[in-house]
Scaffold this active site. Structure first.
Site, PDB file in Angstrom:
ATOM      1  N   LYS A 120       0.827  -1.215   0.000  1.00  0.00           N
ATOM      2  CA  LYS A 120       0.000   0.000   0.000  1.00  0.00           C
ATOM      3  C   LYS A 120       0.855   1.255   0.000  1.00  0.00           C
ATOM      4  O   LYS A 120       0.659   2.164  -0.805  1.00  0.00           O
ATOM      5  CB  LYS A 120      -0.953  -0.018   1.199  1.00  0.00           C
ATOM      6  N   ASP A 138      -6.253   1.146   0.578  1.00  0.00           N
ATOM      7  CA  ASP A 138      -6.229   1.328   2.025  1.00  0.00           C
ATOM      8  C   ASP A 138      -7.646   1.137   2.557  1.00  0.00           C
ATOM      9  O   ASP A 138      -8.521   0.681   1.829  1.00  0.00           O
ATOM     10  CB  ASP A 138      -5.734   2.731   2.358  1.00  0.00           C
TER      11      ASP A 138
END
Length: 210
Positions: A120, A138
Site C-alpha cells: 500500500k 487502504d
DNA sequence: ATCCCGAGGG
DNA sequence: CCCTCTGGAT
C-alpha cells in the site's frame, strides 16, 4: 456497476475535484515516504501535526539518522503505533543513505524492502511522487470499492486487481486520491453522507442508508 | 490471527 | 464507551 456507470462514476469525481492531491504535508520525496509510512492506522491530520515538528528537526535522511530512534519516538508519540514507526523511520533513513544516495527509489521491490513499507505505501509513493498509475488499497478504497460495487473483493489484493481491470485509463492516475478523499469526507465508514453524494444513483449501497 | 497504539468522532 | 484512522511485521 457496468462500464458506462464506472465511467460516469469517475467523470463526476474528476468534475468535483480536477486535481486531487494528498493531504499529507511534505517538502521532498523523503518526507513524503516518511509521512506515508507514518500514516498507517492514523489520520492525515494527526500525522501532519507530528511531521511539522519532526521535519523541522530532521528534513532529510541524514538528519533523521542523526536525530535517532529515541528522539524520533518522542516527536511522533501523538501518532498511534509510534514505537514501531520510530524504529522503522530510523532504519529506513539509514537504508536510503546506504543503498539509494539518501533518495527515494523509483522501484517497487526496493520500496517494499524498506522497513514499514508494504504494498500500500509503495503504491502511494509510486503514484504521488513518480506519477505511476498505481492504486493503493487502504481502508477507504477498500470500503468504497465494495460498498459502491465499483470493484468488489474479499481482501485488498482482490480489490486492487479489480480496480486495475475496471478503472478507465484516463482516470487511473488520479483514481487513488479521488477514492480516498471521497471515502474520507462523504462515504465515511460509520455514517456515510449519501444525501450529499454525487455518486448516489450509481451506488449499490444507497438504499440501505435512507 | 495478532499485535502495535494515540487521538478524535459519535 | 466503542469505532475509526491512507498498514505492516510476526
Amino acid at each position: 456497476m457496468n462500464s458506462t456507470e464506472i465511467r460516469e462514476f469517475f467523470r463526476r469525481l474528476s468534475e468535483a475535484n480536477p486535481e486531487p492531491k494528498t493531504e499529507l504535508e511534505y517538502g521532498s520525496g523523503f518526507q513524503l515516504l516518511a509521512a506515508v509510512m507514518l500514516s498507517a492506522q492514523a489520520t492525515d491530520k494527526s500525522v501532519n501535526v507530528a511531521t511539522r515538528r519532526l521535519f523541522a528537526l530532521a528534513p532529510d535522511a541524514e538528519a533523521m539518522v542523526r536525530l535517532g530512534e529515541e528522539r524520533i519516538s518522542e516527536e511522533i508519540k501523538t501518532i498511534g503505533l509510534y514505537r514501531n514507526k520510530a524504529r522503522n523511520l530510523a532504519q529506513l533513513a539509514r537504508i536510503l543513505i546506504e543503498r539509494h544516495d539518501g533518495e527515494v527509489p523509483r522501484d517497487r521491490a526496493a520500496l517494499e524492502a524498506l522497513p514499514g513499507v508494504g504494498r500500500k505505501t509503495a503504491n502511494v509513493v509510486l503514484n504521488t511522487l513518480f506519477r505511476e498509475p498505481t492504486i493503493a488499497v487502504d481502508t477507504h478504497v477498500f470500503r468504497l470499492a465494495n460498498r459502491t460495487g465499483l470493484a468488489p473483493g474479499k481482501d485488498v489484493q482482490e480489490v486492487e486487481a479489480a480496480l486495475y481491470k475496471r478503472v478507465p485509463r484516463q482516470y487511473l492516475l488520479n483514481a487513488h486520491h479521488w477514492l480516498i478523499l471521497h471515502g474520507r469526507y462523504v462515504c465515511t465508514a460509520r455514517k456515510p453522507r449519501c444525501g450529499e453524494c454525487c455518486l448516489r444513483d450509481l451506488c449499490a449501497f444507497r438504499d440501505k442508508t435512507d
